[in-house]
Motif scaffolding. Sequence first.
Motif, short mmCIF file in Angstrom:
data_model
loop_
_atom_site.label_atom_id
_atom_site.label_comp_id
_atom_site.label_asym_id
_atom_site.label_seq_id
_atom_site.Cartn_x
_atom_site.Cartn_y
_atom_site.Cartn_z
N LEU A 10 0.86 -1.17 0.00
CA LEU A 10 0.00 0.00 0.00
C LEU A 10 0.90 1.22 0.00
CD1 LEU A 10 -2.78 1.41 0.40
CD2 LEU A 10 -2.37 1.18 2.86
N LEU A 11 0.75 2.09 -1.01
CA LEU A 11 1.55 3.31 -1.05
C LEU A 11 0.91 4.36 -0.16
CD1 LEU A 11 2.45 3.65 -4.83
CD2 LEU A 11 3.70 2.51 -3.02
N LEU A 14 4.45 10.52 2.01
CA LEU A 14 5.43 10.79 3.06
C LEU A 14 4.85 11.65 4.17
CD1 LEU A 14 8.71 11.46 1.07
CD2 LEU A 14 8.19 9.50 2.52
N GLU A 15 4.04 12.64 3.78
CA GLU A 15 3.52 13.58 4.77
C GLU A 15 2.37 13.01 5.59
OE1 GLU A 15 1.66 14.54 0.74
OE2 GLU A 15 3.68 14.17 1.46
N ALA A 16 1.83 11.86 5.19
CA ALA A 16 0.72 11.24 5.93
C ALA A 16 1.26 10.58 7.20
CB ALA A 16 0.01 10.22 5.06
N VAL A 28 3.19 -1.30 4.07
CA VAL A 28 2.99 0.11 3.74
C VAL A 28 4.34 0.69 3.30
CG1 VAL A 28 2.33 2.38 4.61
CG2 VAL A 28 1.11 0.35 5.40
N ALA A 29 4.35 1.30 2.13
CA ALA A 29 5.55 1.96 1.61
C ALA A 29 5.27 3.45 1.54
CB ALA A 29 5.91 1.42 0.23
N ARG A 30 5.97 4.24 2.34
CA ARG A 30 5.79 5.69 2.33
C ARG A 30 6.69 6.27 1.25
NH1 ARG A 30 6.40 8.18 7.83
NH2 ARG A 30 5.12 9.79 6.90
N VAL A 31 6.11 7.09 0.37
CA VAL A 31 6.85 7.59 -0.79
C VAL A 31 6.30 8.95 -1.20
CG1 VAL A 31 5.37 6.44 -2.48
CG2 VAL A 31 7.74 6.91 -3.07
N ALA A 40 9.18 4.52 -8.79
CA ALA A 40 9.70 3.40 -9.60
C ALA A 40 10.48 2.43 -8.73
CB ALA A 40 10.58 3.93 -10.73
N ALA A 41 11.25 2.95 -7.77
CA ALA A 41 12.02 2.09 -6.87
C ALA A 41 11.10 1.22 -6.01
CB ALA A 41 12.94 2.93 -6.00
N VAL A 42 10.01 1.81 -5.50
CA VAL A 42 9.06 1.04 -4.69
C VAL A 42 8.40 -0.03 -5.56
CG1 VAL A 42 6.85 1.15 -3.45
CG2 VAL A 42 8.61 2.86 -3.02
#
Length: 168
Positions: A10-11, A14-16, A28-31, A40-42
């Motif tokens: 789940l993307l 960052l600010e969340a 969860v991936a923060r991006v 792209a990296a995620v």
Amino acid sequence: MHALATHRVLLSRLEAAPKAVPLPGVEVARVDYADADALAAVFSAHKVDVTGIFTETVPWLVGYTEHGKIRIVGKGEAQVSFTSVSDIAGFVAYVLEDRIFPLEGERACLNELGVLFHALVEHVNEINGELSMGEVKTRLLTFLECGAGSTGWGATAKAEEQGRRECE
């Protein structure tokens, strides 16, 4: 959006504020959504293949909002899958069940955008623009020109595998 993942991710912006996801096996991936390299990296790290363009970004991508014309790189004959942000909500349940599906709200060739927007279509070699956005738009339109923007695109075969329709 077409997604194929070895596990669920789940993307999150960052600010969340970080939140626990109530589903087992979902990472969860923060991006930063504005950072194409980070996204792209995620996607690469999680083996996610994403294709399709949000309908809402089309006027920006082709320059319609700037000059009232559709500017595309190349011939504009390859199929592109478009999905409206509002189309996404109806398919979230499928994603959470780890199903593979192509999400496409519309299918058209870039040449057909002129009719949809009642605008002239201009074929150009590159898109000029603010800072590096012209280069981003040129690369994205070049990517779409080869057919890779369609949900029927096969990354292995590097060709349309389903839903092919010839464009005028």
